[in-house]
Design a protein around this motif. Structure first.
Motif, PDB file in Angstrom:
ATOM      1  N   LYS A 120      84.655 -41.820 -23.822  1.00  0.00           N
ATOM      2  CA  LYS A 120      84.622 -40.838 -22.742  1.00  0.00           C
ATOM      3  C   LYS A 120      85.490 -41.323 -21.568  1.00  0.00           C
ATOM      4  O   LYS A 120      85.905 -42.489 -21.539  1.00  0.00           O
ATOM      5  CB  LYS A 120      83.163 -40.611 -22.330  1.00  0.00           C
ATOM      6  N   TYR A 167      80.080 -29.255 -26.728  1.00  0.00           N
ATOM      7  CA  TYR A 167      78.701 -29.426 -26.252  1.00  0.00           C
ATOM      8  C   TYR A 167      77.934 -28.110 -26.174  1.00  0.00           C
ATOM      9  O   TYR A 167      76.989 -28.001 -25.397  1.00  0.00           O
ATOM     10  CB  TYR A 167      78.717 -30.114 -24.879  1.00  0.00           C
ATOM     11  N   TYR A 189      82.489 -34.181 -16.248  1.00  0.00           N
ATOM     12  CA  TYR A 189      82.631 -35.589 -16.664  1.00  0.00           C
ATOM     13  C   TYR A 189      83.618 -35.719 -17.831  1.00  0.00           C
ATOM     14  O   TYR A 189      84.580 -36.509 -17.763  1.00  0.00           O
ATOM     15  CB  TYR A 189      81.234 -36.096 -17.044  1.00  0.00           C
ATOM     16  N   THR A 210      72.985 -42.410 -17.986  1.00  0.00           N
ATOM     17  CA  THR A 210      73.198 -41.361 -18.991  1.00  0.00           C
ATOM     18  C   THR A 210      74.469 -40.561 -18.715  1.00  0.00           C
ATOM     19  O   THR A 210      75.213 -40.231 -19.634  1.00  0.00           O
ATOM     20  CB  THR A 210      71.974 -40.413 -19.027  1.00  0.00           C
ATOM     21  N   ASN A 224      77.866 -42.695 -19.973  1.00  0.00           N
ATOM     22  CA  ASN A 224      77.441 -43.540 -21.104  1.00  0.00           C
ATOM     23  C   ASN A 224      78.563 -43.872 -22.096  1.00  0.00           C
ATOM     24  O   ASN A 224      78.321 -44.196 -23.247  1.00  0.00           O
ATOM     25  CB  ASN A 224      76.190 -42.968 -21.784  1.00  0.00           C
TER      26      ASN A 224
HETATM   27  P1  GDP Z   1      74.047 -38.259 -27.217  1.00  0.00           P
HETATM   28  O1  GDP Z   1      74.059 -37.602 -28.561  1.00  0.00           O
HETATM   29  O2  GDP Z   1      73.345 -39.607 -27.237  1.00  0.00           O
HETATM   30  O3  GDP Z   1      75.408 -38.376 -26.593  1.00  0.00           O
HETATM   31  O4  GDP Z   1      73.137 -37.373 -26.234  1.00  0.00           O
HETATM   32  P2  GDP Z   1      72.937 -35.777 -26.136  1.00  0.00           P
HETATM   33  O5  GDP Z   1      73.556 -35.074 -27.300  1.00  0.00           O
HETATM   34  O6  GDP Z   1      71.505 -35.544 -25.854  1.00  0.00           O
HETATM   35  O7  GDP Z   1      73.744 -35.419 -24.811  1.00  0.00           O
HETATM   36  C1  GDP Z   1      75.158 -35.376 -24.838  1.00  0.00           C
HETATM   37  C2  GDP Z   1      75.665 -36.038 -23.597  1.00  0.00           C
HETATM   38  O8  GDP Z   1      75.260 -35.272 -22.453  1.00  0.00           O
HETATM   39  C3  GDP Z   1      75.138 -37.443 -23.310  1.00  0.00           C
HETATM   40  O9  GDP Z   1      75.826 -38.445 -24.043  1.00  0.00           O
HETATM   41  C4  GDP Z   1      75.394 -37.560 -21.822  1.00  0.00           C
HETATM   42  O10 GDP Z   1      76.770 -37.823 -21.559  1.00  0.00           O
HETATM   43  C5  GDP Z   1      75.068 -36.145 -21.356  1.00  0.00           C
HETATM   44  N1  GDP Z   1      73.678 -36.036 -20.895  1.00  0.00           N
HETATM   45  C6  GDP Z   1      72.561 -35.952 -21.641  1.00  0.00           C
HETATM   46  N2  GDP Z   1      71.465 -35.878 -20.858  1.00  0.00           N
HETATM   47  C7  GDP Z   1      71.912 -35.909 -19.586  1.00  0.00           C
HETATM   48  C8  GDP Z   1      71.277 -35.875 -18.300  1.00  0.00           C
HETATM   49  O11 GDP Z   1      70.050 -35.778 -18.189  1.00  0.00           O
HETATM   50  N3  GDP Z   1      72.090 -35.945 -17.206  1.00  0.00           N
HETATM   51  C9  GDP Z   1      73.445 -36.044 -17.311  1.00  0.00           C
HETATM   52  N4  GDP Z   1      74.177 -36.106 -16.177  1.00  0.00           N
HETATM   53  N5  GDP Z   1      74.083 -36.072 -18.492  1.00  0.00           N
HETATM   54  C10 GDP Z   1      73.333 -36.012 -19.613  1.00  0.00           C
END
Ligand code: GDP
Ligand code: MG
Length: 160
Positions: free
Chosen positions: A20, A60, A75, A120, A123
């Motif tokens: 990222k 996403y 982001y 988060t 990340n």
């Molecule tokens: P991943 O599969 O571990 O990447 O997680 P997810 O699919 O749940 O979410 C996708 C991405 O969205 C995450 O890697 C973070 O960059 C972002 N994200 C998820 N939850 C949050 C949150 O509560 N706040 C923020 N700012 N970003 C989030």
């Protein structure tokens, strides 16, 4: 002969891994690539890329209803990303383990997020969550001709 039967049932998967914008800006590209390289997976696609908003939204789309969706899109489009396709038996789940939990504070030490990030919203890396999404995301981020099929010289040293 049983291990051979089991091996024949093991399916080669592909996963979409992305450094990222924070990972690129922080100079972590080499470190992140090397984790997958050293593990023994095969790189089949790699590029530096400035992601347009529409692509980030498509990637996403399952998170569209989340309150953080707008900041997530901001982001991911805030600077260049490094797009990668990796191939191997079990690569999807294994890459998720190498990456660690979504919240870097909860990610185990030894994982990419556990070692290299604190929040988060920053990340550093993405990894597909299923073989189906691996295929979907590689098709989304790469054009035809950008994925290269090749035979690794190490294959017999990595798998019996
Ligand atoms: P991943 O599969 O571990 O990447 O997680 P997810 O699919 O749940 O979410 C996708 C991405 O969205 C995450 O890697 C973070 O960059 C972002 N994200 C998820 N939850 C949050 C949150 O509560 N706040 C923020 N700012 N970003 C989030
Ligand atoms: Mg996810």
């Amino acid at each position: 002969f049983l291990p051979h039967l089991v091996a024949a049932l093991e399916e080669v998967e592909e996963t979409y891994i992305m450094v990222k914008p924070d990972g690129v800006q922080r100079g972590l590209v080499g470190e992140i690539i090397s984790r997958f390289e050293k593990k023994g997976f095969k790189l089949t696609g790699l590029k530096l890329f400035q992601c347009p908003k529409e692509l980030a939204e498509e990637h996403y789309k399952d998170l569209k209803a989340k309150p953080f969706f707008p900041v997530l899109i901001e982001y991911i489009t805030s600077g260049p990303v490094v797009c990668m396709a990796w191939e191997g038996v079990g690569v999807v789940a294994s890459a998720r383990k190498l990456i660690g939990s979504t919240n870097p504070l909860q990610a185990e030490p030894g994982t990419i997020r556990g070692d290299l990030a604190v929040q988060t919203g920053r990340n550093v890396v993405h990894g597909s969550d299923s073989p189906e999404n691996g295929k979907r995301e590689i098709a989304l981020w790469f054009k035809e001709g950008e994925i290269v099929q090749w035979t690794s010289a190490l294959v017999s040293w990595l798998r019996e």
